[in-house]
Scaffold this motif. Sequence first.
Motif, short mmCIF file in Angstrom:
data_model
loop_
_atom_site.label_atom_id
_atom_site.label_comp_id
_atom_site.label_asym_id
_atom_site.label_seq_id
_atom_site.Cartn_x
_atom_site.Cartn_y
_atom_site.Cartn_z
N GLY A 28 19.79 9.26 -2.18
CA GLY A 28 19.03 9.40 -0.94
C GLY A 28 18.27 8.14 -0.63
N CYS A 29 17.06 8.30 -0.14
CA CYS A 29 16.25 7.15 0.23
C CYS A 29 15.83 6.38 -1.01
N ALA A 30 15.88 5.07 -0.93
CA ALA A 30 15.44 4.24 -2.04
C ALA A 30 14.01 3.81 -1.82
N MET A 31 13.33 3.45 -2.93
CA MET A 31 11.97 2.96 -2.78
C MET A 31 11.97 1.69 -1.96
N THR A 32 11.18 1.65 -0.93
CA THR A 32 11.12 0.49 -0.06
C THR A 32 9.84 -0.26 -0.32
N PRO A 33 9.79 -1.56 -0.01
CA PRO A 33 8.60 -2.35 -0.29
C PRO A 33 7.37 -1.85 0.45
N LYS A 34 7.56 -1.19 1.58
CA LYS A 34 6.42 -0.80 2.39
C LYS A 34 5.92 0.57 1.97
N ALA A 35 4.63 0.66 1.60
CA ALA A 35 4.05 1.93 1.20
C ALA A 35 3.53 2.65 2.44
N THR A 36 3.73 3.95 2.49
CA THR A 36 3.24 4.73 3.60
C THR A 36 2.43 5.90 3.08
N LYS A 37 1.53 6.40 3.88
CA LYS A 37 0.66 7.48 3.48
C LYS A 37 1.37 8.82 3.63
N THR A 38 1.24 9.67 2.60
CA THR A 38 1.86 10.98 2.65
C THR A 38 0.77 12.04 2.51
N THR A 39 1.05 13.21 3.05
CA THR A 39 0.12 14.32 2.94
C THR A 39 0.40 15.10 1.67
N LEU A 259 4.68 8.76 -6.23
CA LEU A 259 4.84 7.35 -5.88
C LEU A 259 6.06 7.15 -5.00
N TYR A 260 7.14 7.86 -5.32
CA TYR A 260 8.36 7.77 -4.54
C TYR A 260 8.12 8.24 -3.12
N ALA A 261 7.37 9.35 -2.98
CA ALA A 261 7.08 9.89 -1.65
C ALA A 261 6.26 8.91 -0.83
N GLU A 262 5.30 8.26 -1.47
CA GLU A 262 4.45 7.30 -0.75
C GLU A 262 5.25 6.15 -0.16
N ARG A 263 6.38 5.84 -0.80
CA ARG A 263 7.15 4.68 -0.37
C ARG A 263 8.34 5.04 0.51
N THR A 264 8.60 6.33 0.71
CA THR A 264 9.79 6.69 1.48
C THR A 264 9.51 7.58 2.68
N VAL A 265 8.39 8.29 2.72
CA VAL A 265 8.11 9.17 3.86
C VAL A 265 7.77 8.32 5.07
N PRO A 266 8.44 8.51 6.21
CA PRO A 266 8.17 7.69 7.40
C PRO A 266 6.78 7.94 7.94
N GLU A 267 6.21 6.89 8.57
CA GLU A 267 4.86 6.98 9.11
C GLU A 267 4.82 7.87 10.35
#
Length: 276
Positions: A28-39, A259-267
């Motif tokens: 599925g989605c790979a860890m991306t360099p950009k971190a995003t905030k997750t709920t 950690l994975y969720a923080e880096r893959t969930v769209p903003e």
Amino acid sequence: MRLFRALRATAPAVLALLGLLGAPALTGCAMTPKATKTTTDERRALALPTTERGKDDLIDTAQRVLVERCLARHGLTLRHPPEKRPPDERPPDERPSGKPPSDERSASAEADRRLQAALFGRGRPELSVTLPTGYTVTAHTDGCLAAAQRELYGDQGRWFRARVVVNNLGAEVQHRMKRDPDYRAATARWTRCATPAHGTRPVRPDPAVSARCARRSGLAGLRARLEPALLAQVRADRRDQLTTYERLRTRALHRAAALYAERTVPENPEKGSTSS
């Protein structure tokens, strides 16, 4: 035996064996360099891997990310791509040959030392476990690898001790089996069988000879009976370490998933964007 002693020979070998470079890609989605905030709900909704391989891959990938973040704070990186230079247009006989100048080799060696010190720690190891087999395994509590393990497992010392014991259950079984009188007698019969009539037994007998002697000596059947029983004994004796290992690994799995969720969930999920 010292933990990572064999891994310190060269930086590339160290990183490859640790799984810090080229870690298995996640489905599925790979860890991306950009971190995003997750709920909190989004993190809870993240499905955990169902296979042991998938769980290991997720934890290994999270560890790599944490190590890379730590090294970046030291101005270091796990990957050192070759510097791009314009092609050398000088005639072949005027181009430098042989090893790079000593100052370049010294700079490269110093860079490797800095990387390994930042990755593994400095000085004498603070953690140590002596196994029933007689081997001693050690590790540092400083360095980026130790910091990543604390982040994932919560208690690096407890994780280190439990992991070393669990990873060497098989070796402990073999150690106990070699002390069994029947096993030692069968091993002696196998040795006599595998030794030529005139000469010494080869270090590695022919596989067919080895298998035939294992049957004739009774070693094969004895091993088949002893190993399961001894493994059950060892697991019973190491129950506390096994429980700790599973509990801390589960903690690491959930931390890695967060950690994975923080880096893959769209903003902006309402726009239908994804980071896959």
